[in-house]
Design a protein around this motif. Structure first.
Motif, PDB file in Angstrom:
ATOM      1  N   LEU A   1      -7.740   9.857 -16.547  1.00 35.81           N
ATOM      2  CA  LEU A   1      -8.602  10.670 -15.716  1.00 35.81           C
ATOM      3  C   LEU A   1      -9.339   9.824 -14.742  1.00 35.81           C
ATOM      4  O   LEU A   1      -9.895   9.912 -13.526  1.00 35.81           O
ATOM      5  CB  LEU A   1      -9.876  11.419 -16.361  1.00 35.81           C
ATOM      6  N   GLY A   2      -9.778   8.463 -15.100  1.00 37.90           N
ATOM      7  CA  GLY A   2     -10.357   7.344 -14.526  1.00 37.90           C
ATOM      8  C   GLY A   2      -9.238   6.490 -13.231  1.00 37.90           C
ATOM      9  O   GLY A   2      -9.868   5.987 -12.440  1.00 37.90           O
ATOM     10  N   HIS A   3      -7.870   6.824 -13.448  1.00 39.04           N
ATOM     11  CA  HIS A   3      -7.073   6.369 -12.449  1.00 39.04           C
ATOM     12  C   HIS A   3      -7.489   6.453 -11.075  1.00 39.04           C
ATOM     13  O   HIS A   3      -7.384   5.780 -10.090  1.00 39.04           O
ATOM     14  CB  HIS A   3      -5.603   6.842 -12.692  1.00 39.04           C
ATOM     15  N   ASN A   4      -7.826   7.846 -10.619  1.00 39.35           N
ATOM     16  CA  ASN A   4      -8.128   8.222  -9.403  1.00 39.35           C
ATOM     17  C   ASN A   4      -9.444   7.919  -8.727  1.00 39.35           C
ATOM     18  O   ASN A   4      -9.785   8.163  -7.607  1.00 39.35           O
ATOM     19  CB  ASN A   4      -7.734   9.630  -9.052  1.00 39.35           C
ATOM     20  N   LEU A   5     -10.278   7.533  -9.876  1.00 37.44           N
ATOM     21  CA  LEU A   5     -11.835   7.515  -9.466  1.00 37.44           C
ATOM     22  C   LEU A   5     -11.998   6.219  -8.483  1.00 37.44           C
ATOM     23  O   LEU A   5     -11.201   5.146  -8.783  1.00 37.44           O
ATOM     24  CB  LEU A   5     -12.769   7.021 -10.783  1.00 37.44           C
ATOM     25  N   LYS A   6     -13.083   5.947  -7.824  1.00 39.34           N
ATOM     26  CA  LYS A   6     -13.378   4.813  -7.024  1.00 39.34           C
ATOM     27  C   LYS A   6     -14.525   4.137  -7.741  1.00 39.34           C
ATOM     28  O   LYS A   6     -15.403   4.805  -8.214  1.00 39.34           O
ATOM     29  CB  LYS A   6     -13.656   5.082  -5.595  1.00 39.34           C
ATOM     30  N   PRO A   7     -14.698   2.846  -7.493  1.00 41.95           N
ATOM     31  CA  PRO A   7     -15.837   2.018  -8.031  1.00 41.95           C
ATOM     32  C   PRO A   7     -16.995   2.839  -7.476  1.00 41.95           C
ATOM     33  O   PRO A   7     -17.155   2.749  -6.376  1.00 41.95           O
ATOM     34  CB  PRO A   7     -15.821   0.798  -8.018  1.00 41.95           C
ATOM     35  N   ILE A   8     -17.973   3.175  -8.393  1.00 42.17           N
ATOM     36  CA  ILE A   8     -19.445   3.670  -8.046  1.00 42.17           C
ATOM     37  C   ILE A   8     -20.377   2.733  -7.568  1.00 42.17           C
ATOM     38  O   ILE A   8     -21.032   2.562  -6.916  1.00 42.17           O
ATOM     39  CB  ILE A   8     -19.734   4.821  -8.907  1.00 42.17           C
ATOM     40  N   VAL A   9     -20.189   1.704  -8.732  1.00 46.08           N
ATOM     41  CA  VAL A   9     -21.182   0.603  -8.428  1.00 46.08           C
ATOM     42  C   VAL A   9     -20.428  -0.854  -8.450  1.00 46.08           C
ATOM     43  O   VAL A   9     -19.504  -0.926  -9.209  1.00 46.08           O
ATOM     44  CB  VAL A   9     -22.137   0.512  -9.958  1.00 46.08           C
TER      45      VAL A   9
END
Length: 100
Positions: free
Chosen positions: A14-22
């Motif tokens: 799930l986290g693979h396509n996430l971009k860093p938020i902080v």
């Protein structure tokens, strides 16, 4: 309760396509950064954090501190990026990265 290997694998997918938020830089965990981490974890549950810090030991220490302060669990840390999870009691269906 620690995450199982299968659950971590699913969360990494799930986290693979996430971009860093902080992004955390040399000043570390300032009040504003902690507030933003809290908001991001409350809204999204699963977040990526970018650590713009050169020292590897300091990065690992900072991620451990984040997890302790915010009641989160480390899913994965690769280089300067950490994937962190904190389940919400009442997840926001529009913002959560865990809900379909």
């Amino acid at each position: 309760m620690p995450l199982t290997a299968d659950r971590k694998k699913a969360l990494r997918a799930l986290g693979h396509n996430l971009k860093p938020i902080v992004t955390i830089a040399d000043k570390g965990l300032s009040t504003n950064v902690c507030a933003e981490l809290e908001r991001a974890l409350r809204d999204h549950e699963l977040i990526k954090i970018k650590l713009a810090i050169v020292d590897r030991q300091l990065r690992h220490q900072l991620v451990g501190e984040i997890c302790t302060l915010h009641g989160a669990e480390l899913v994965q840390q690769i280089g300067k990026v950490a994937l962190v999870l904190r389940k919400a009691d009442k997840p926001n269906h529009k913002l959560s990265n865990l809900l379909p």
